[in-house]
Design an enzyme around this catalytic site. Structure first.
Site, PDB file in Angstrom:
ATOM      1  N   HIS A  38       0.846  -1.205   0.000  1.00  0.00           N
ATOM      2  CA  HIS A  38       0.000   0.000   0.000  1.00  0.00           C
ATOM      3  C   HIS A  38       0.879   1.252   0.000  1.00  0.00           C
ATOM      4  O   HIS A  38       0.576   2.240  -0.682  1.00  0.00           O
ATOM      5  CB  HIS A  38      -0.883   0.027   1.247  1.00  0.00           C
ATOM      6  CG  HIS A  38      -1.836  -1.133   1.380  1.00  0.00           C
ATOM      7  ND1 HIS A  38      -1.699  -2.101   2.345  1.00  0.00           N
ATOM      8  CD2 HIS A  38      -2.932  -1.474   0.673  1.00  0.00           C
ATOM      9  CE1 HIS A  38      -2.684  -2.969   2.243  1.00  0.00           C
ATOM     10  NE2 HIS A  38      -3.445  -2.632   1.229  1.00  0.00           N
ATOM     11  N   LEU A 185       3.312  -9.204  -0.724  1.00  0.00           N
ATOM     12  CA  LEU A 185       2.724  -8.663   0.502  1.00  0.00           C
ATOM     13  C   LEU A 185       1.202  -8.622   0.352  1.00  0.00           C
ATOM     14  O   LEU A 185       0.687  -8.308  -0.712  1.00  0.00           O
ATOM     15  CB  LEU A 185       3.243  -7.253   0.775  1.00  0.00           C
ATOM     16  CG  LEU A 185       4.728  -7.090   1.041  1.00  0.00           C
ATOM     17  CD1 LEU A 185       5.015  -5.673   1.525  1.00  0.00           C
ATOM     18  CD2 LEU A 185       5.218  -8.097   2.077  1.00  0.00           C
ATOM     19  N   SER A 186       0.526  -8.964   1.433  1.00  0.00           N
ATOM     20  CA  SER A 186      -0.933  -8.946   1.450  1.00  0.00           C
ATOM     21  C   SER A 186      -1.390  -8.801   2.889  1.00  0.00           C
ATOM     22  O   SER A 186      -0.765  -9.368   3.796  1.00  0.00           O
ATOM     23  CB  SER A 186      -1.473 -10.264   0.875  1.00  0.00           C
ATOM     24  OG  SER A 186      -2.840 -10.422   1.212  1.00  0.00           O
ATOM     25  N   ARG A 188      -3.777 -10.243   4.062  1.00  0.00           N
ATOM     26  CA  ARG A 188      -4.173 -11.602   4.477  1.00  0.00           C
ATOM     27  C   ARG A 188      -2.990 -12.444   4.936  1.00  0.00           C
ATOM     28  O   ARG A 188      -3.189 -13.483   5.569  1.00  0.00           O
ATOM     29  CB  ARG A 188      -4.940 -12.308   3.354  1.00  0.00           C
ATOM     30  CG  ARG A 188      -6.324 -11.734   3.136  1.00  0.00           C
ATOM     31  CD  ARG A 188      -7.195 -12.588   2.223  1.00  0.00           C
ATOM     32  NE  ARG A 188      -8.593 -12.176   2.269  1.00  0.00           N
ATOM     33  CZ  ARG A 188      -9.168 -11.315   1.409  1.00  0.00           C
ATOM     34  NH1 ARG A 188      -8.458 -10.792   0.437  1.00  0.00           N
ATOM     35  NH2 ARG A 188     -10.443 -10.997   1.547  1.00  0.00           N
TER      36      ARG A 188
HETATM   37  P1  AMP Z   1      -6.410  -4.082  -0.353  1.00  0.00           P
HETATM   38  O1  AMP Z   1      -6.255  -3.286   0.887  1.00  0.00           O
HETATM   39  O2  AMP Z   1      -5.914  -5.486  -0.246  1.00  0.00           O
HETATM   40  O3  AMP Z   1      -7.802  -3.977  -0.944  1.00  0.00           O
HETATM   41  O4  AMP Z   1      -5.451  -3.407  -1.411  1.00  0.00           O
HETATM   42  C1  AMP Z   1      -5.547  -2.036  -1.710  1.00  0.00           C
HETATM   43  C2  AMP Z   1      -4.688  -1.742  -2.914  1.00  0.00           C
HETATM   44  O5  AMP Z   1      -3.338  -2.072  -2.615  1.00  0.00           O
HETATM   45  C3  AMP Z   1      -5.093  -2.552  -4.140  1.00  0.00           C
HETATM   46  O6  AMP Z   1      -4.997  -1.728  -5.294  1.00  0.00           O
HETATM   47  C4  AMP Z   1      -4.071  -3.646  -4.152  1.00  0.00           C
HETATM   48  O7  AMP Z   1      -3.828  -4.176  -5.434  1.00  0.00           O
HETATM   49  C5  AMP Z   1      -2.849  -2.928  -3.626  1.00  0.00           C
HETATM   50  N1  AMP Z   1      -1.885  -3.884  -3.082  1.00  0.00           N
HETATM   51  C6  AMP Z   1      -2.111  -4.860  -2.167  1.00  0.00           C
HETATM   52  N2  AMP Z   1      -0.992  -5.584  -1.954  1.00  0.00           N
HETATM   53  C7  AMP Z   1      -0.032  -5.052  -2.749  1.00  0.00           C
HETATM   54  C8  AMP Z   1       1.346  -5.368  -2.983  1.00  0.00           C
HETATM   55  N3  AMP Z   1       1.967  -6.378  -2.390  1.00  0.00           N
HETATM   56  N4  AMP Z   1       2.015  -4.604  -3.888  1.00  0.00           N
HETATM   57  C9  AMP Z   1       1.397  -3.578  -4.533  1.00  0.00           C
HETATM   58  N5  AMP Z   1       0.099  -3.242  -4.352  1.00  0.00           N
HETATM   59  C10 AMP Z   1      -0.599  -3.963  -3.463  1.00  0.00           C
END
Ligand code: AMP
Length: 288
Positions: A38, A185-186, A188
């Site tokens: 993020h 990275l996630s 989750r």
């Molecule tokens: P999320 O909070 O999982 O809904 O993600 C919010 C945004 O961050 C989305 O556009 C995701 O694709 C992006 N995102 C999540 N993980 C990553 C990562 N490891 N690298 C780049 N962008 C990410």
């Protein structure tokens, strides 16, 4: 810019007030529990825009009935820190009633690219994503909005929606940020122990094996897929949903094109957690 300048706003009125007089506005939509992935989006927005809004909203409409909405990780203090350090100006943190008040009855549904893969495995997911993203675009009215390539199909769905509905925003895709191990990275990943995260690296190893098979001359999708499956079958914990090579429209073809939009995507459940990842088939771009 540091976290002291970051303001939290919770209502559309506060948001508009916080943005009054702002020049070029950049929006980074998230579900919170922010990490370096993020932060990469926020930093890119900071570099390109005058004002940067990060939204933190765990959108119930993009979760299926049996998914992890209830236990999705939440930590606003951490989000404030990460967003502030990365240079955000406003953190928009609405509650569910603000986004979906009583009587709410509208859904945005994008066809085509939203249908296979995640669309099949998570019915209704992309309707929830498209709906909340369009709402955020209307609330923030950003010039640019930043999305991660980590969610490759989501990026395609958002681009399709913006083109189809003439939404006046430029969509910027940002490459996936990974741990040194290769694990994407996630938020989750918080469900996994360090040992389990070590095992989950197998997904990115499988993607790389497919890249290598393509670099070695492989062009038929079945044999490229097999190169990845040979990796994934090494760990019985991998409960595979899909491993596929698709074109820019999310179509799997018999043979792959020498096209930079060709992508290898994987989704699997490991240790009870559904993980997704993807890479370009040609890491250096079109091999020509
Ligand atoms: P999320 O909070 O999982 O809904 O993600 C919010 C945004 O961050 C989305 O556009 C995701 O694709 C992006 N995102 C999540 N993980 C990553 C990562 N490891 N690298 C780049 N962008 C990410």
């Amino acid at each position: 810019m540091t976290s002291v300048t970051l303001r939290v706003v919770e209502t559309p009125a506060e948001l508009r007030q916080g943005l009054s007089g702002a020049g070029r506005v950049g929006l980074v939509p998230t579900m919170g529990y922010l990490h370096e992935g993020h932060a990469a989006l926020i930093r890119r927005a900071r570099a390109e825009c005058d004002a940067v809004v990060v939204s933190v909203f765990v959108n119930p409409r993009q979760f299926g009935a049996n998914e992890d909405l209830g236990r999705y990780p939440r930590d606003l203090e951490r989000d404030l820190h990460v967003a502030g350090e990365a240079g955000a100006d406003l953190l928009f943190h609405p509650d569910v009633e603000t986004m979906y008040p009583p009587g709410y009855a509208s859904t945005v549904s994008v066809g085509g690219v939203s249908e296979p893969l995640e669309g099949t495995s998570r019915p209704g997911h992309f309707d929830g994503v498209a709906t909340v993203v369009l709402k955020l675009f209307n609330l923030v009215q950003p010039h640019q909005a930043y999305f991660g390539e980590k969610d490759w199909q989501q990026l395609a769905v958002v681009r399709r929606m913006v083109r189809d509905l003439n939404v006046p925003v430029e969509i910027v895709g940002v490459p996936t940020v990974r741990e040194a191990s290769g694990l994407a990275l996630s938020s989750r990943n918080a469900y996994l122990t360090p040992e389990q995260r070590g095992r989950a690296v197998i997904l990115s190893r499988a993607l790389r094996a497919v890249q290598e098979a393509a670099a070695a001359g492989g062009r038929d999708t079945a044999s490229l897929r097999q190169a990845g499956l040979n990796v994934l079958t090494q760990d019985p914990e991998v409960d595979l949903d899909y491993l596929t090579v698709v074109d820019g429209d999310m179509h799997e073809r018999g043979r792959v094109e020498n096209d930079p939009m060709t992508r290898v995507l994987v989704a699997a459940r490991m240790f009870g957690v559904r993980l997704i990842d993807n890479l370009p088939l040609w890491p250096e771009g079109d091999p020509a």
